[in-house]
Enzyme design. Structure first.
Site, short mmCIF file in Angstrom:
data_model
loop_
_atom_site.label_atom_id
_atom_site.label_comp_id
_atom_site.label_asym_id
_atom_site.label_seq_id
_atom_site.Cartn_x
_atom_site.Cartn_y
_atom_site.Cartn_z
N ARG A 267 52.21 -12.23 -0.49
CA ARG A 267 50.95 -12.41 0.76
C ARG A 267 50.61 -11.02 1.25
O ARG A 267 51.00 -9.97 0.98
CB ARG A 267 51.92 -13.30 1.85
CG ARG A 267 52.98 -12.45 2.41
CD ARG A 267 53.49 -13.16 3.82
NE ARG A 267 54.48 -12.32 4.12
CZ ARG A 267 55.30 -12.29 5.21
NH1 ARG A 267 54.93 -13.56 6.11
NH2 ARG A 267 56.20 -11.67 5.50
N GLU B 260 49.87 -10.32 10.34
CA GLU B 260 50.25 -8.78 10.44
C GLU B 260 49.63 -8.16 9.04
O GLU B 260 49.91 -7.70 8.24
CB GLU B 260 51.84 -9.04 9.66
CG GLU B 260 52.77 -9.66 10.73
CD GLU B 260 54.36 -9.31 10.39
OE1 GLU B 260 54.54 -9.10 9.19
OE2 GLU B 260 54.95 -9.27 11.23
N CYS C 87 44.03 -0.81 0.05
CA CYS C 87 43.62 -1.09 -1.43
C CYS C 87 42.86 0.25 -2.03
O CYS C 87 42.11 0.80 -1.21
CB CYS C 87 42.76 -2.40 -1.30
SG CYS C 87 42.09 -2.79 -3.03
N CYS D 228 40.83 0.04 -4.81
CA CYS D 228 39.92 -0.68 -5.90
C CYS D 228 38.55 -0.13 -5.88
O CYS D 228 37.84 0.63 -4.94
CB CYS D 228 39.73 -2.08 -5.96
SG CYS D 228 38.57 -2.90 -4.65
N CYS E 66 36.67 -1.08 -2.78
CA CYS E 66 36.89 -0.32 -1.57
C CYS E 66 36.48 1.01 -1.80
O CYS E 66 36.05 1.83 -0.83
CB CYS E 66 38.41 -0.34 -1.50
SG CYS E 66 38.94 -1.72 -0.74
N GLU F 266 56.54 -12.84 17.68
CA GLU F 266 57.56 -13.44 16.89
C GLU F 266 59.07 -12.45 17.25
O GLU F 266 58.86 -11.19 17.53
CB GLU F 266 57.61 -12.93 15.43
CG GLU F 266 56.40 -13.83 14.80
CD GLU F 266 56.20 -13.44 13.26
OE1 GLU F 266 57.10 -12.87 12.83
OE2 GLU F 266 55.20 -13.79 12.80
N GLU G 256 62.83 -16.28 2.58
CA GLU G 256 63.00 -16.21 3.82
C GLU G 256 64.11 -17.39 4.16
O GLU G 256 64.26 -17.94 5.52
CB GLU G 256 61.80 -16.14 4.87
CG GLU G 256 61.17 -14.80 4.52
CD GLU G 256 59.94 -14.88 5.72
OE1 GLU G 256 59.47 -16.03 6.11
OE2 GLU G 256 59.29 -13.76 5.82
N TYR H 146 67.15 -17.50 4.30
CA TYR H 146 68.16 -17.12 5.07
C TYR H 146 67.97 -16.47 6.34
O TYR H 146 68.49 -15.83 7.03
CB TYR H 146 69.26 -15.87 4.30
CG TYR H 146 69.87 -16.67 3.07
CD1 TYR H 146 70.72 -17.57 3.13
CD2 TYR H 146 69.77 -15.90 1.81
CE1 TYR H 146 71.37 -18.16 2.04
CE2 TYR H 146 70.24 -16.57 0.65
CZ TYR H 146 71.14 -17.65 0.86
OH TYR H 146 71.94 -18.22 -0.18
N HIS H 147 66.68 -16.31 6.71
CA HIS H 147 66.08 -15.87 7.89
C HIS H 147 66.46 -16.72 8.86
O HIS H 147 66.27 -18.08 8.99
CB HIS H 147 64.63 -15.82 7.75
CG HIS H 147 63.91 -15.00 8.95
ND1 HIS H 147 63.82 -15.35 10.24
CD2 HIS H 147 63.56 -13.48 8.97
CE1 HIS H 147 63.45 -14.25 11.09
NE2 HIS H 147 63.21 -13.26 10.25
C1 GLA Z 1 56.88 -11.46 10.07
C2 GLA Z 1 55.93 -12.50 9.49
C3 GLA Z 1 56.54 -13.77 9.26
C4 GLA Z 1 58.13 -13.52 8.63
C5 GLA Z 1 58.83 -12.83 9.50
C6 GLA Z 1 60.10 -12.50 9.05
O1 GLA Z 1 56.83 -10.87 11.28
O2 GLA Z 1 54.78 -12.46 10.14
O3 GLA Z 1 55.76 -14.74 8.58
O4 GLA Z 1 57.78 -13.16 7.54
O5 GLA Z 1 58.19 -11.52 9.40
O6 GLA Z 1 60.77 -11.56 9.71
ZN ZN Z 2 39.84 -2.92 -2.84
#
Ligand code: GLA
Ligand code: ZN
Length: 680
Positions: free
Chosen positions: A112, A151, A156, A158, A161, A309, A357, A359-360
């Site tokens: 992602r 986040e 990049c 490429c 860019c 978060e 995630e 285990y998060h």
């Molecule tokens: C980030 C992301 C979340 C998740 C947490 C895990 O802050 O935004 O999607 O991956 O980390 O700590």
């Molecule tokens: Zn690019």
């Protein structure tokens, strides 16, 4: 439209992904949310592949269900546009959306946060999704705020860019002559004669040994700025799509505190309110998350931010993932509020069953229980926040101390060949921040362009680049009678990281009254003891990493001296009287240890009456906020696992217990305890 959403209390809840679960699970979840006092859910962050299973097929059934259910339960939603993780079909159909990394490798589909910001397909499809989501839910009763992407970060390299970089440079410099001059391209035969000759600085071009080793600091600095703007362009395109349907619901994106790749100060004006995700290493001192909170509060001129978060218990991404001990979650949450957070949200509400995630930590674990320690602590905090109500909302920090934070200086310092690769910008900034906080001062962490006229003390450590009229504005602080503290490796370069053709520290020379001709940078284990002050009130501290050799000019006087090597006896810390109102410019020529940094900062704060009443209680953090009704709130946070007994310096009522304490009365804090005193 500006500012965080209006709410009757601190929003409480977090990231929630019921799209991963059968519908019945939502019933159980909402029962537990009610039990935990959860009123706010962040949804849809990674739902793109469900919302748009093919290019011409949108399906909002799942989001409809989530938002309608939230509304029926009286909860509010922070609705994500869902554009941070692209669906597989999109990457297959438009391979250009996959980033090309620093080594020049075009990535395949996976993970992602990995789209190319210059990809027209990404721009078109992400904007279209934001448009559809906004059109459908702008009037939904559950909607509280928009959460664009997630986040943002990375870079990049490429061809798309590269082209966009050339356009960005043309806009910035106008002519190749101006660019050649800024980048100092007569060095190593780099004079550009056509914009098309310019390459992104990567492992295949200007760099060796990774992203911090560049032949041309000016080029690499501009690429960091360009990438910041390129990703911001993605954000702005989505925001525009939202605004076409939703004129006033506040828009944010979740930041990551001291995150090097993006200059958040360039983003800040475009957000209605700042929000960020706090995952400090759990063995970090409390000033580490505090510094990030204050940096995030500084993004919007001191306006409250959202804690978007945090983990209720443990992270999953690190080699080892320590558990938050009993009481630590509560303390960290109140610490965020103390520093200006107007929301307390978790990642995540329910643990995901599979993938990286699983285990998060989560409010609700795989077994769906409400009788776990973590759930109980989450629910207890939920009750506390409900009882507190609106008392802290909109409150601002009355700081008289500013700490300058500058991404350009961070980048320039850490991509510099010489004097030392061992000096890390955030470490030095944190040391000065920690010293001011230990003395009990509220600190605004502000960009170098901020209005400094409200501050008595300005801390400007490792201010590597001095841009625009900053030096004059710092001089104005001292002319008013204030104190400016700067340090080694400051005033070294202009905005392009070209050296000043004057004595070091360049434009800071007049204010500090010193001249630096030489500097000695040494391995981490070499110390040069620095004698600070005299007699009883003096201290011997360790200097490390960089030892600048200082010649005081005019009235600058030594406050500390090196004690060894050929520069023994020469000044390591100086102070310079400046202007007619008793102002001073301090210069710290080496990386002092914590004790030394505290000694310096405390003396400076003391000059202005800014040492707090509880400064002698190490482990007790204080922070003030002034509520919109003008009343002052004093947060007392006991970061130790021992009870603490203070003597109240003012009369106030603890909003968490209702207990009134008179001035001079004993004031007890439990281990990891918190008090929020409304002062009279
Ligand atoms: C980030 C992301 C979340 C998740 C947490 C895990 O802050 O935004 O999607 O991956 O980390 O700590
Ligand atoms: Zn690019």
């Amino acid at each position: 439209m500006s500012g965080a959403p209006g709410t009757p209390k601190i929003p409480y809840g977090g990231d929630y992904n019921p799209e991963q679960w059968p519908a019945e699970v939502a019933d159980a979840d909402h029962r537990l949310f009610t039990k935990a006092g959860v009123d706010t859910l962040t949804v849809g962050v990674f739902a793109w592949s469900l919302l748009q299973p093919a290019e011409d097929v949108y399906d909002f059934e799942v989001l409809d269900r989530i938002l309608d259910r939230a509304a029926a339960e009286g909860r509010r939603v922070v609705l994500a546009t869902g554009t941070a993780a692209v669906p597989p079909w999109l990457a297959r159909r438009y391979p250009e959306v996959n980033r090309t990394d620093f080594e020049g490798r075009r990535h395949g589909y996976g993970q992602r946060h990995n789209f190319c910001p210059g990809s027209p397909a990404y721009r078109r499809l992400s904007t279209a999704l934001a448009d559809r989501v906004a059109e459908r839910y702008a009037g939904h009763p559950a909607l509280l705020a928009w959460h664009i992407n997630n986040e943002y970060g990375g870079a990049c390299y490429c061809g798309l860019c590269a082209d966009a970089f050339r356009d960005w440079l043309r806009d910035k410099y106008g002519t190749l002559d101006a660019l050649n001059d800024a980048w100092w391209t007569t060095f190593w035969s780099h004079r550009y004669t056509d914009w098309a000759e310019i390459e992104p600085p990567s492992a295949l071009t200007e760099h060796w040994r990774g992203p911090d080793h560049t032949a041309f600091q000016g080029i690499t600095l501009d690429y960091h700025r360009f990438m910041t703007d390129a990703l911001l362009g993605c954000f702005l395109a989505e925001k525009e799509a939202i605004r076409a349907h939703s004129a006033s619901t506040p828009v944010t994106t979740n930041f990551m505190g001291l995150f090097r790749p993006l200059d958040y100060h360039r983003w800040a004006p475009h957000l209605d309110f700042a929000s960020w995700d706090s995952y400090p290493p759990l063995d970090a001192p409390p000033t580490v998350p505090a510094l990030a909170h204050d940096l995030m509060r500084g993004l919007k001129d001191g306006a409250p931010f959202w804690l978007m978060e945090q983990t209720p218990s443990t992270t999953a991404c690190r080699d080892v993932n320590p558990l938050r001990r009993p009481g630590e979650l509560r303390l960290a949450s109140w610490q965020a509020v103390a520093h200006g957070a107007d929301a307390v949200l978790y990642f995540q509400m329910r643990a995901s069953r599979g993938a990286c995630e699983k285990y998060h930590g989560a409010v609700i674990g795989h077994a769906g229980r409400d009788d776990t320690r973590v759930f109980r602590e989450v629910a207890a905090l939920g009750r506390e926040l409900a009882e507190l109500g609106p008392a802290t909302l909109g409150a601002r920090t009355p700081a008289r101390t500013a700490l300058l934070f500058d991404w350009d200086s961070w980048w320039a310092l850490e991509i510099s060949d010489g004097p030392s690769r061992l000096v890390k910008y955030p470490d030095v900034v944190h040391a000065y921040y920690r010293a001011a906080r230990a003395a009990g001062a509220d600190v605004d962490v502000v960009p170098v362009t901020a209005d400094l006229s409200a501050y008595d003390v300005v801390l400007a450590p490792v201010l590597h680049l001095v841009k625009g009229d900053l030096a004059e504005r710092l001089e104005a602080v001292a002319e008013r009678g204030g104190t400016v503290v700067t340090s080694f490796l400051s005033g070294r370069g202009d905005e392009h990281d070209r050296a000043f053709l004057t004595d070091v520290p360049g434009p800071l020379g007049a204010l500090t009254g010193v001249r630096v001709d030489e500097w000695d940078s040494r391995p981490a284990d070499v110390t040069n003891p620095v004698r600070l002050g005299e007699g009883e009130s003096g201290l011997e501290a360790a200097g490390r990493l960089v030892f600048e050799i200082v010649t005081p000019l005019g009235v600058a006087e030594p406050v500390g001296t090196y004690t060894s090597d050929f520069y023994a006896g020469s000044p390591a810390v100086t102070r310079n009287r400046f202007g007619r109102r008793g102002g001073e410019g301090w210069y710290v020529a080496t990386r002092l240890d914590d004790a030394g940094t505290e000694w310096v900062v405390r003396r400076v704060l003391d000059r202005h009456g800014l040492v707090g009443p509880y400064a002698e209680h190490a482990g007790v953090e204080t922070a003030h906020r002034v509520a919109p009704d003008g009343r002052t709130l004093l947060f007392l946070l006991n970061h130790t696992t021992d009870p603490v007994e203070l003597t109240a310096h003012a009369t106030g009522t603890d909003l968490l217990t209702g207990k009134r304490t008179g001035r001079g009365d004993p004031l007890a804090l439990d281990p990891l305890g918190v008090a929020v005193l409304r002062l009279e």
